[in-house]
Design a protein around this motif. Sequence first.
Motif, short mmCIF file in Angstrom:
data_model
loop_
_atom_site.label_atom_id
_atom_site.label_comp_id
_atom_site.label_asym_id
_atom_site.label_seq_id
_atom_site.Cartn_x
_atom_site.Cartn_y
_atom_site.Cartn_z
N GLN A 263 0.82 -1.21 0.00
CA GLN A 263 0.00 0.00 0.00
C GLN A 263 0.86 1.26 0.00
O GLN A 263 0.54 2.24 -0.69
CB GLN A 263 -0.93 0.00 1.23
CG GLN A 263 -2.03 -1.04 1.18
CD GLN A 263 -2.95 -0.87 -0.01
OE1 GLN A 263 -3.16 0.23 -0.51
NE2 GLN A 263 -3.52 -1.98 -0.49
N ALA A 264 1.96 1.23 0.75
CA ALA A 264 2.85 2.39 0.78
C ALA A 264 3.46 2.65 -0.60
O ALA A 264 3.57 3.80 -1.04
CB ALA A 264 3.95 2.17 1.81
N MET A 266 2.16 1.76 -3.53
CA MET A 266 1.12 2.24 -4.42
C MET A 266 0.83 3.73 -4.17
O MET A 266 0.63 4.51 -5.12
CB MET A 266 -0.17 1.43 -4.24
CG MET A 266 -0.07 -0.03 -4.68
SD MET A 266 0.32 -0.26 -6.44
CE MET A 266 2.09 -0.62 -6.35
N GLU A 267 0.82 4.14 -2.91
CA GLU A 267 0.58 5.55 -2.58
C GLU A 267 1.71 6.43 -3.07
O GLU A 267 1.48 7.55 -3.55
CB GLU A 267 0.38 5.71 -1.07
CG GLU A 267 -0.92 5.09 -0.56
CD GLU A 267 -1.01 5.11 0.95
OE1 GLU A 267 -0.09 5.67 1.59
OE2 GLU A 267 -1.99 4.56 1.49
N SER A 268 2.96 5.93 -2.95
CA SER A 268 4.10 6.72 -3.42
C SER A 268 4.07 6.91 -4.93
O SER A 268 4.60 7.90 -5.46
CB SER A 268 5.41 6.04 -3.00
OG SER A 268 5.60 4.81 -3.72
N GLU A 270 1.22 7.16 -6.45
CA GLU A 270 -0.08 7.80 -6.67
C GLU A 270 -1.04 6.89 -7.44
O GLU A 270 -1.76 7.32 -8.34
CB GLU A 270 0.08 9.14 -7.40
CG GLU A 270 0.92 10.14 -6.61
CD GLU A 270 1.02 11.48 -7.31
OE1 GLU A 270 0.59 11.57 -8.48
OE2 GLU A 270 1.51 12.43 -6.69
N ASP A 272 -4.21 4.16 -6.99
CA ASP A 272 -5.30 3.75 -6.10
C ASP A 272 -5.77 2.36 -6.51
O ASP A 272 -6.51 2.21 -7.50
CB ASP A 272 -6.45 4.75 -6.18
CG ASP A 272 -7.61 4.36 -5.28
OD1 ASP A 272 -7.41 3.52 -4.39
OD2 ASP A 272 -8.73 4.89 -5.49
N THR A 273 -5.34 1.35 -5.78
CA THR A 273 -5.70 -0.03 -6.14
C THR A 273 -7.19 -0.28 -6.00
O THR A 273 -7.75 -1.14 -6.70
CB THR A 273 -4.92 -1.04 -5.27
OG1 THR A 273 -5.14 -0.73 -3.89
CG2 THR A 273 -3.44 -0.96 -5.57
#
Length: 441
Positions: A263-264, A266-268, A270, A272-273
């Motif tokens: 998740q980290a 994917m957020e880095s 940008e 959104d799964t």
Amino acid sequence: MFVIWAVAVAVRMANLAAMPLEPGLLLVEDAWLYWANALSLLEHGTFADPASSGRMPGYFLLVAGLMGVFGPSLFAVLAVQALLDAVTCVLVGMIGARLSMSVGLVAGLLAAVWPNMVIMSASVLTDSFFMLPFTVMLYASVRFLETGSARWAAWAGLFLGVAIMVRAAAQYFPLAMVFVVVAVPLFRGSDWRKGFLAGLAFLVAVALPLTPWLHRNVTQFDSLALTSQGGVHLLYWVVPGVLSRTQGIQQGQAVKELREEFQAEMESRELDTSGMNIFASDRAMTNFSLARLAEIPPRDIFSSWGSGMTVNLASPAIVADLRVRAMPHPSFMGTSHLDLLSRITLYVQEASPLYLAVVAVGMIGAVLASLLQIYGFVLLSRVSGWVAILSVAGMLYFLLISGPITAPKYRLPFEPVLIILQAMALVELWPRLRRMAGGSI
């Protein structure tokens, strides 16, 4: 054939009669997922869980169809599975009969009482239903090896395609088989035309059941993949299994840390799964998991795979029975971070005496069966070295696919091979035992 089928039905119905048909016992883990989504598919034409639309549809369709006929009855689903699994036992006997009638009869009767097959036929999971088309494929493949006929190659391909529609674990099997299909006519008569025709017939037949599903995935999800479960499989099972064994952390802790890392990342980036379609999310999970595996020393990966393959090959099937699993005992996955001696000690200390007794009997039976199967392999290699090699190759395929993930059910696809090897050993040893006993047996 009728005797084998009748014995198989009797054993499976007796097992079913002795099993409490309680949803709380039977519908655990993935079983509840299959049951709920099949019911939703029947009533609404869609899956209750959107992620399940990325799984192979064969078993969902079977369960939904049975619900349409009998209603949401656990007994009806498991009874039909028992009848279908009895047909699988007949097919095992038919394969063994290509060696001799005695081997065929013994193999079929062994399959009828084989613990792994009996236990899995009484579970709401894909494994038992998968065995029916897969074993038909094995029979057709044996006939193709005997004849080199494109007709048998086509039948093998068709039923392999049907098996893949039930369980995606076999999706890479055609890639290996097509080379064998092409090579057999070449070795039999040095005729490349027959080899080409057989290979083409095999590939076209494999594609027939899969094409509608692939068309659906392309048009709805813009993906040529058969299933969206690969990333989940890697992220939540394979990589945690390796980390658990090699870094001394519990499986659950490894899953938690990997999920947070994913998740980290994917957020880095940008991304959104939650807004991705299931196949795009699967690709993201797959890429992350493969990158994480690449960071692990190869020795640790090989060690984890070797350990998992050993457990899957040798573990007694009785430990997968839902009634046995309900007995007090430590979690096998929860102790995967411990060394073997520590795990054995923990099991002896915390498991109930009845559970230990059942496991001990299962382990003794597994050891005896393994010894007979090894001897059967020696006998098979004398009859046909190529068939022996292909049998081992097929077993290795499924052992490598399951890797560090352990359960007796992962051995199920090659149980027909093990059963026939054991039947060969028993048929060969029986006259010797009679002579040793002075004809009293």
